[in-house]
Design an enzyme around this catalytic site. Sequence first.
Site, PDB file in Angstrom:
ATOM      1  N   LEU A   1       0.864  -1.174   0.000  1.00 16.16           N
ATOM      2  CA  LEU A   1       0.000   0.000   0.000  1.00 16.16           C
ATOM      3  C   LEU A   1       0.905   1.230   0.000  1.00 16.16           C
ATOM      4  CD1 LEU A   1      -2.645  -0.997   2.734  1.00 16.16           C
ATOM      5  CD2 LEU A   1      -2.967  -1.034   0.256  1.00 16.16           C
ATOM      6  N   ASP A   2       0.473   2.299  -0.666  1.00 21.92           N
ATOM      7  CA  ASP A   2       1.251   3.538  -0.657  1.00 21.92           C
ATOM      8  C   ASP A   2       1.502   3.996   0.776  1.00 21.92           C
ATOM      9  OD1 ASP A   2       1.210   3.568  -3.411  1.00 21.92           O
ATOM     10  OD2 ASP A   2      -0.427   5.014  -3.569  1.00 21.92           O
ATOM     11  N   GLN A   3       2.573   4.732   0.963  1.00 22.64           N
ATOM     12  CA  GLN A   3       2.958   5.160   2.311  1.00 22.64           C
ATOM     13  C   GLN A   3       1.822   5.897   3.022  1.00 22.64           C
ATOM     14  OE1 GLN A   3       6.757   7.074   2.523  1.00 22.64           O
ATOM     15  NE2 GLN A   3       6.488   7.794   4.618  1.00 22.64           N
TER      16      GLN A   3
ATOM     17  N   THR B   1      -1.387   5.573   2.419  1.00 20.99           N
ATOM     18  CA  THR B   1      -2.622   4.780   2.442  1.00 20.99           C
ATOM     19  C   THR B   1      -2.622   3.865   3.657  1.00 20.99           C
ATOM     20  OG1 THR B   1      -2.696   4.811   0.022  1.00 20.99           O
ATOM     21  CG2 THR B   1      -4.058   3.176   1.128  1.00 20.99           C
TER      22      THR B   1
ATOM     23  N   ARG C   1      -5.696   7.146  -6.914  1.00 19.81           N
ATOM     24  CA  ARG C   1      -5.367   8.563  -6.743  1.00 19.81           C
ATOM     25  C   ARG C   1      -5.419   9.302  -8.079  1.00 19.81           C
ATOM     26  NH1 ARG C   1       0.170   8.005  -3.419  1.00 19.81           N
ATOM     27  NH2 ARG C   1       0.016  10.295  -3.375  1.00 19.81           N
TER      28      ARG C   1
END
Length: 296
Positions: free
Chosen positions: A138-140, A142, A239
């Site tokens: 997961l993105d930092q 998120t 996003r």
Amino acid sequence: MQKWHYQVPIKGLSKPTSIKEYLKKHLLIPKHFIYPLRREKRVLVNQKYITMNSLVNNGDEIDLTFIEDDFTLPVQNLIADDSHSIEVLYEDDDILVVNKPAGYKTHPNQPGEVNTVLNFCEAYLNKKNQHAYMIHRLDQQTSGALIVGKNPVVVPILVRLIKDKVINRIYTAVVDGQFKQLNGIIENSIGLDPDDKRKRKIDGANPLSAKTAYQVLSTTEQHSIVQLKLFTGRTHQLRVHLASINHPIVGDPLYGQNLNNQQMLLHSTQLHLVRPFYFDTIDINAPLPNQFNQYM
């Protein structure tokens, strides 16, 4: 030497099938894992060894034993970091699902790096003489449900199940503005942004097809809460797609207005998990962070 043993009832066959075919097509075991099982006779059917070309039927039972030497990297090079406790949403012998907090990277990118969720999971699992294995990221910024493997056997199977969308995730986001349509599909291709290597761009360089479904759950005067489903898994897909229809995620530092370094409000809320070898399903919910409450 560590071993991992599975005793699996055979099911779902429409006709008798060779053991080799069953391992590859039904259990999704990679070919290079099957070879040492065959060579060292570590596959048993109904507690007896038979050749890989022998046929099996529904109701037979297959025993598989994997050993460390079957894997080029039996233990990932993760440094245990117990500076942050993890919130466990689900755990069994093979899988750990944690509620990733926003602001932490999923995994280290540099040798010796710590303070990522995988480092925290390694510390948690080391207490049980187990290790953490990366499955997806997961993105930092998120938060939400993150799958972590507990042995090298299940890693390629889980990765395949995610890639094929057998395992799928539902996200919740707070976005700017109100929607004219309460649900819809976004299908804009996503490529690289030639002006910023950190970013992705609609129809950018080397674009790939991308598909996202959204459903509006509630609205306020300036914001909407939406539920999101990925049909493809492009970098920053949610996003970029939401920003492309003028509804960027609140707090997005790359594609929105991140005023006062506000946390990005994107959360992996629901996980439809399918377990390797047994292929039963478990639905896991990750509660929304408190930051979402003011928009409810």
